[in-house]
Design a protein around this motif. Structure first.
Motif, PDB file in Angstrom:
ATOM      1  N   MET A   1       0.824  -1.193   0.000  1.00  0.00           N
ATOM      2  CA  MET A   1       0.000   0.000   0.000  1.00  0.00           C
ATOM      3  C   MET A   1       0.870   1.260   0.000  1.00  0.00           C
ATOM      4  O   MET A   1       0.619   2.198  -0.731  1.00  0.00           O
ATOM      5  CB  MET A   1      -0.897  -0.029   1.234  1.00  0.00           C
ATOM      6  N   PHE A   2       1.923   1.153   0.786  1.00  0.00           N
ATOM      7  CA  PHE A   2       2.848   2.275   0.870  1.00  0.00           C
ATOM      8  C   PHE A   2       3.490   2.545  -0.484  1.00  0.00           C
ATOM      9  O   PHE A   2       3.682   3.668  -0.901  1.00  0.00           O
ATOM     10  CB  PHE A   2       3.912   1.945   1.915  1.00  0.00           C
ATOM     11  N   GLN A   3       3.775   1.393  -1.177  1.00  0.00           N
ATOM     12  CA  GLN A   3       4.424   1.530  -2.482  1.00  0.00           C
ATOM     13  C   GLN A   3       3.493   2.136  -3.514  1.00  0.00           C
ATOM     14  O   GLN A   3       3.944   2.690  -4.513  1.00  0.00           O
ATOM     15  CB  GLN A   3       4.891   0.155  -2.959  1.00  0.00           C
ATOM     16  N   SER A   4       2.197   1.986  -3.229  1.00  0.00           N
ATOM     17  CA  SER A   4       1.250   2.515  -4.210  1.00  0.00           C
ATOM     18  C   SER A   4       1.017   4.006  -4.043  1.00  0.00           C
ATOM     19  O   SER A   4       0.394   4.646  -4.885  1.00  0.00           O
ATOM     20  CB  SER A   4      -0.091   1.803  -4.079  1.00  0.00           C
ATOM     21  N   MET A   5       1.501   4.557  -2.905  1.00  0.00           N
ATOM     22  CA  MET A   5       1.318   6.001  -2.690  1.00  0.00           C
ATOM     23  C   MET A   5       2.124   6.782  -3.691  1.00  0.00           C
ATOM     24  O   MET A   5       3.263   6.440  -4.022  1.00  0.00           O
ATOM     25  CB  MET A   5       1.799   6.379  -1.284  1.00  0.00           C
ATOM     26  N   LYS A   6       1.510   7.872  -4.161  1.00  0.00           N
ATOM     27  CA  LYS A   6       2.230   8.719  -5.098  1.00  0.00           C
ATOM     28  C   LYS A   6       3.352   9.420  -4.356  1.00  0.00           C
ATOM     29  O   LYS A   6       3.284   9.658  -3.151  1.00  0.00           O
ATOM     30  CB  LYS A   6       1.286   9.786  -5.691  1.00  0.00           C
ATOM     31  N   ILE A   7       4.374   9.779  -5.124  1.00  0.00           N
ATOM     32  CA  ILE A   7       5.506  10.479  -4.517  1.00  0.00           C
ATOM     33  C   ILE A   7       5.035  11.778  -3.897  1.00  0.00           C
ATOM     34  O   ILE A   7       5.462  12.174  -2.814  1.00  0.00           O
ATOM     35  CB  ILE A   7       6.587  10.746  -5.568  1.00  0.00           C
ATOM     36  N   ARG A   8       4.056  12.462  -4.568  1.00  0.00           N
ATOM     37  CA  ARG A   8       3.533  13.725  -4.049  1.00  0.00           C
ATOM     38  C   ARG A   8       2.973  13.508  -2.652  1.00  0.00           C
ATOM     39  O   ARG A   8       3.275  14.261  -1.724  1.00  0.00           O
ATOM     40  CB  ARG A   8       2.435  14.242  -4.988  1.00  0.00           C
ATOM     41  N   ASP A   9       2.206  12.393  -2.541  1.00  0.00           N
ATOM     42  CA  ASP A   9       1.617  12.093  -1.233  1.00  0.00           C
ATOM     43  C   ASP A   9       2.705  11.778  -0.236  1.00  0.00           C
ATOM     44  O   ASP A   9       2.649  12.189   0.914  1.00  0.00           O
ATOM     45  CB  ASP A   9       0.646  10.916  -1.368  1.00  0.00           C
ATOM     46  N   LYS A  10       3.688  11.049  -0.725  1.00  0.00           N
ATOM     47  CA  LYS A  10       4.768  10.668   0.191  1.00  0.00           C
ATOM     48  C   LYS A  10       5.522  11.890   0.662  1.00  0.00           C
ATOM     49  O   LYS A  10       5.995  11.951   1.781  1.00  0.00           O
ATOM     50  CB  LYS A  10       5.733   9.714  -0.518  1.00  0.00           C
ATOM     51  N   LEU A  11       5.680  12.866  -0.229  1.00  0.00           N
ATOM     52  CA  LEU A  11       6.379  14.083   0.161  1.00  0.00           C
ATOM     53  C   LEU A  11       5.461  14.963   1.003  1.00  0.00           C
ATOM     54  O   LEU A  11       5.897  15.599   1.966  1.00  0.00           O
ATOM     55  CB  LEU A  11       6.845  14.845  -1.086  1.00  0.00           C
ATOM     56  N   LEU A  12       4.166  14.967   0.620  1.00  0.00           N
ATOM     57  CA  LEU A  12       3.193  15.816   1.304  1.00  0.00           C
ATOM     58  C   LEU A  12       2.987  15.348   2.733  1.00  0.00           C
ATOM     59  O   LEU A  12       2.880  16.165   3.666  1.00  0.00           O
ATOM     60  CB  LEU A  12       1.850  15.751   0.542  1.00  0.00           C
ATOM     61  N   LEU A  13       2.948  14.054   2.900  1.00  0.00           N
ATOM     62  CA  LEU A  13       2.681  13.477   4.221  1.00  0.00           C
ATOM     63  C   LEU A  13       3.679  13.968   5.268  1.00  0.00           C
ATOM     64  O   LEU A  13       3.288  14.533   6.283  1.00  0.00           O
ATOM     65  CB  LEU A  13       2.691  11.946   4.100  1.00  0.00           C
ATOM     66  N   PRO A  14       4.965  13.853   5.029  1.00  0.00           N
ATOM     67  CA  PRO A  14       5.898  14.366   6.039  1.00  0.00           C
ATOM     68  C   PRO A  14       5.800  15.876   6.200  1.00  0.00           C
ATOM     69  O   PRO A  14       5.911  16.391   7.314  1.00  0.00           O
ATOM     70  CB  PRO A  14       7.265  13.985   5.494  1.00  0.00           C
ATOM     71  N   VAL A  15       5.521  16.579   5.082  1.00  0.00           N
ATOM     72  CA  VAL A  15       5.442  18.049   5.201  1.00  0.00           C
ATOM     73  C   VAL A  15       4.243  18.420   6.081  1.00  0.00           C
ATOM     74  O   VAL A  15       4.357  19.249   7.010  1.00  0.00           O
ATOM     75  CB  VAL A  15       5.318  18.681   3.789  1.00  0.00           C
ATOM     76  N   VAL A  16       3.121  17.743   5.799  1.00  0.00           N
ATOM     77  CA  VAL A  16       1.925  18.013   6.605  1.00  0.00           C
ATOM     78  C   VAL A  16       2.197  17.674   8.065  1.00  0.00           C
ATOM     79  O   VAL A  16       1.880  18.439   8.988  1.00  0.00           O
ATOM     80  CB  VAL A  16       0.728  17.201   6.060  1.00  0.00           C
ATOM     81  N   LEU A  17       2.834  16.531   8.224  1.00  0.00           N
ATOM     82  CA  LEU A  17       3.174  16.084   9.583  1.00  0.00           C
ATOM     83  C   LEU A  17       4.036  17.127  10.273  1.00  0.00           C
ATOM     84  O   LEU A  17       3.822  17.492  11.424  1.00  0.00           O
ATOM     85  CB  LEU A  17       3.924  14.765   9.456  1.00  0.00           C
ATOM     86  N   LEU A  18       4.967  17.638   9.526  1.00  0.00           N
ATOM     87  CA  LEU A  18       5.894  18.625  10.074  1.00  0.00           C
ATOM     88  C   LEU A  18       5.163  19.907  10.436  1.00  0.00           C
ATOM     89  O   LEU A  18       5.357  20.476  11.523  1.00  0.00           O
ATOM     90  CB  LEU A  18       6.965  18.904   9.009  1.00  0.00           C
ATOM     91  N   ILE A  19       4.326  20.328   9.486  1.00  0.00           N
ATOM     92  CA  ILE A  19       3.576  21.569   9.741  1.00  0.00           C
ATOM     93  C   ILE A  19       2.685  21.394  10.960  1.00  0.00           C
ATOM     94  O   ILE A  19       2.642  22.269  11.851  1.00  0.00           O
ATOM     95  CB  ILE A  19       2.730  21.946   8.502  1.00  0.00           C
TER      96      ILE A  19
END
Lengths: 568, 270
Positions: A1-19
């Motif tokens: 499932m993780f592999q199916s995540m788009k790179i945008r989501d993968k990048l967005l997720l940590p950014v959102v988490l960080l924010i």
């Protein structure tokens, strides 16, 4: 499932988490600061109120003391009465403040008691003092005030001053403590938040690393591999659902294309290699071969075919080389042989010429011999006559020898007689010697005679012996002569026969010589033919020699040409 | 005055310079010619030769002694068969007006006559010219009489049908004369092959067989030059079995099965 995540989501997720973490931490910080601030405010306010109250109480007490002194100094009833009312008013101000202070500063109980005591003393002393005043006892009133009221005023003032100072000090301390504790809390909070952010960032990094960078790196490496021409890898990323999966799929296509390109490039490289081999072969180096170990498919087949061609050319040229050498040496040998034949033919020619000349000479000789034979025939007849005469002479000779033999025999008989005489004379001389000896001195002369006679006899005997010997020799010679003359006679007889035969033969020789002469003439003609043949042979052999020299040169040239090819 | 070897070498050099003949090939022949004459005589001969004119009897005698007149009718039959079957028809097509043929180094003329016979048999109108260095041979060739002597005579390889070209000579048994009309079609002249042929005609067929083998490298170069000078596109050149051209490339083999039959291709420039 993780592999199916788009790179945008993968990048967005940590950014959102960080924010989110930042916002949460900011909120927490602000809250903490507000809390600390309000606590601080309360504290400060209490302490400052207490200080203010203490100072106010001090001021009121001080005012009360000053107003009381003023009252004590006044002598007019209306004045001190008003002043006393003012004093009462000042005194009335103290209790509410004192009570408030009590609430604010529990530690100030002792000081407040002192204030209460001063207040009570002044409040209690006011009426008696006024009474004394009213009674015009001013000094008494002053004394009374001094005794009952003033004494408690100073400790109260002091206590209040201390209380105010303490409150100020406490306020300061509170501020310091508060700041320190706030600082501490904020630090911890910041550290905690930092850690939190760190963790979140780490997590984000991990997500990016694991989810994006690592597969990207893998893909990059594979692309690098591909770019370096190595297509020997798998692309598991191609099954992913994200962009990397798409990249993987694209990479697989690239890989396919690269494989095709690689094959094409390999084919090109192999073609160039084969081209090099052919170029070298074209430059006459036939020892080169296409390396087949790394070739496959049709290129290998081409390589095999080229190698076979080179192998065969090599073998053929080597063979040609060998054969050319062989031809050259054979031609050289044949050339020598033909040269020798040529020389031989020429010398044959010379020899035939010499023979021809000799033959001509012998024809002359035969003619001479023929003439001689005729002469010899005539001479043979003459010889026959001579032999006939010889025959007669031999007979006469025989007769003479015969007579000599008979005479010898007679002489031999005479000699024997002489030998007998000599013998007897010798005996006589011996006897004479004996007789002479017997006669002694007188016979001496006779001894000499007898000796001489003896000698004579001896000499006669010797002579007789010599004659006998001679006669015997003569007899033997005569016998030999007889035999010889017999031989001569026989020989003469046979010579006579032979001479007549020789004469016949010489005549036949003369005939033969004539035939011979005819034959020699024929041989001369044949020799001319032989000379022609030998001459023809010599000429042909010479042309063959010249041809051989040319052939030898051709063979040498061919060999040199073949040798320009480098063969193994 | 030198040793016999010196004189021999000098004479060989003179011969090579004047006639292009190879000293190596002619050495034996020269030795045979000089025989057992003394060193003095040989040296004197060399001196005389070096100043004497070509027509001088000494030179003539030397030439006659040196040249190898090995020749016979229908020599190299296999080559002549190809000439009959392939070359003559070709020449006939190319030269309807008649053919000029040159037999270079014809010795006593047998090969020149053979060419004439073949052309006659092929029905070609031809003029054959035969040249040789030896005046005696040329005289003999002009005479056109050949003896059927025992051994290697001129008729040793002649096919029986060719006897029709000869007639017997009365009173001379075993000597045969070439038919007069054929003799008239062949012209003989003394010619030194290292010099240009005085006849300026362009030859259609040149037979120079077993001749180049006697020449030195320089001699052969000059002979080839003169052959080329008398040739043109279409000219056929016949060479002996061991011979090849070395200094000219205008001639090419007519076919690879018969490399000694060459031709000058029509398109090729001199």
């Amino acid at each position: 499932m993780f592999q199916s995540m788009k790179i945008r989501d993968k990048l967005l997720l940590p950014v959102v988490l960080l924010i989110f973490t930042m916002i949460a931490s900011s909120y927490l910080l602000v809250q903490q600061l507000t809390q600390a601030n309000s606590a601080f405010e309360g504290l400060i306010r209490t302490q400052l109120q207490a200080r203010y109250l203490a100072k106010d109480i001090t001021a009121q007490l001080s005012e009360a003391g000053r107003v009381a002194n003023l009252m004590l100094l006044q002598h007019e009833r209306a004045d001190y009465k008003m002043t006393s009312e003012r004093l009462q008013g000042v005194l009335d101000l103290i209790p509410p403040r004192r009570d408030e202070l009590t609430g604010l500063d529990p530690e100030a109980v002792a000081a407040i008691e002192k204030v209460t005591a001063a207040h009570n003393a002044m409040t209690g002393a006011l009426k008696p003092t006024l009474d004394l005043k009213n009674a015009n006892d001013f000094d008494g009133a002053t004394a009374y005030w001094a005794a009952n009221a003033r004494s408690s005023l100073v400790p109260a003032l002091t206590a209040m001053g201390e209380t105010a100072d303490r409150a100020a000090k406490r306020a300061n301390e509170s501020v310091i403590n508060q700041i320190a504790s706030t600082n501490e809390r904020i630090r911890y909070l910041v550290i905690a938040l930092g850690l939190g952010i760190l963790v979140v960032s780490g997590l984000a990094l991990l997500i990016i690393l694991r989810g994006v960078v690592a597969p990207l790196n893998e893909l990059t490496n594979k692309i690098k591999l591909l770019s370096s021409g190595n297509g020997n890898f798998e692309v598991p990323q191609a099954t992913r659902g994200d962009e990397l999966g798409a990249m993987g799929k694209a990479l697989l296509i690239f890989k396919g294309n690269a494989e095709k390109i690689r094959i094409a490039m390999t084919a090109e490289a192999v073609t160039i290699e084969i081209g090099d081999v052919i170029t070298k072969a074209a430059e006459n180096d036939l020892t080169v071969r296409v390396d087949l170990s790394d070739k496959t498919g049709f290129l290998k087949n081409i390589g095999v075919a080229i190698n076979q061609l080179l192998e065969r050319s090599n073998a053929t040229l080597r063979d040609i080389n060998l054969k050319t050498r062989q031809v050259a040496s054979a031609v050289a040998e044949a050339s020598t042989a033909v040269g020798q034949v040529s020389v031989g033919a020429r010398s044959q020619n010379t020899a035939v010429a010499q023979v021809s000349q000799a033959l001509a000479e012998s024809a002359l000789a035969i003619r001479a011999v023929s003439g001689s034979a005729n002469k010899a025939s005539e001479k043979g007849i003459t010889a026959a006559h001579l032999v006939e005469r010889g025959q007669m002479s031999a007979e006469e000779l025989f007769n003479i020898v015969e007579k000599i033999t008979q005479n010898s025999r007679k002489i031999s008989q005479i000699t024997q007689v002489i030998a007998g005489i000599a013998n007897r004379t010798h005996i006589l001389s011996l006897n004479a010697a004996i007789e002479a000896a017997r006669a002694g001195e007188h016979g001496k002369g006779f001894v000499v005679v007898s000796q001489e006679v003896g000698k004579l006899a001896e000499s006669a005997a010797q002579n007789a012996q010599q004659i006998t010997d001679i006669v015997e020799q003569a007899t033997a010679d005569a016998a030999a002569g007889r035999t010889a003359s017999l031989e001569v006679k026989k020989t003469m007889d046979s010579i006579a026969g032979e001479v007549s035969q020789t004469s016949q033969m010489i005549q036949s020789i003369a005939v033969a010589m004539e035939e011979q002469q005819a034959m020699v003439t024929q041989i001369e003609g044949n020799l001319g033919d032989i000379r022609g043949i030998a001459s023809g042979n010599a000429v042909a052999a010479e042309e063959i020699t010249a041809t051989m020299i040319q052939l030898s040169q051709l063979a040498t040239e061919q060999r040199q040409q073949v040798e320009t090819f480098k063969t193994s | 005055m030198g040793t016999p070897q010196d004189a021999l070498t000098r004479i060989a050099c003179l011969v090579e310079a004047r006639y292009g003949l190879s000293p190596a090939v002619l050495e034996q022949r020269l030795c045979g010619y000089l025989g057992r004459s003394s060193a003095h005589d040989q040296a004197q001969l060399a001196d005389q030769l070096s100043v004497a004119h070509e027509d001088h009897p000494l030179w003539q005698a030397l030439i006659e002694g040196l040249l190898v007149h090995e020749t016979y009718f229908y020599r190299h039959m296999d080559q002549l068969d190809v000439v009959t079957q392939e070359v003559l028809p070709l020449l006939r097509r190319q030269n309807p007006g008649g053919i000029s043929a040159w037999c270079a180094g014809c010795a006593t003329g047998e090969e020149a006559y053979t060419l004439a016979f073949m052309m006659r048999d092929a029905g070609l109108s031809a003029r054959v010219i035969g040249t040789d260095l030896s005046a005696r041979s040329i005289a003999s060739a002009r005479l056109g009489s050949f003896g059927q002597t025992p051994g290697l005579n001129s008729f040793r390889a002649m096919p029986a049908v060719a006897w029709s070209k000869f007639s017997a000579i009365p009173g001379r048994p075993a000597v045969w004369s070439v038919a007069a009309d054929i003799r008239a079609s062949v012209e003989f002249m003394v010619h030194n092959l290292v010099l240009p042929l005085p006849d300026a005609r362009r030859m259609n067929l040149i037979s120079c067989r077993n001749t180049l083998i006697y020449f030195s490298a320089e001699g052969q170069r000059r002979v080839e030059e003169n052959i080329v000078a008398s040739s043109g596109p279409g000219t056929i050149l016949l060479l002996g079995p061991a011979e090849r051209l070395r200094y000219t490339n205008v001639f090419e083999p007519l076919s690879y099965s018969h490399p000694q039959i060459l031709h000058w291709p029509e398109h090729k420039a001199r």
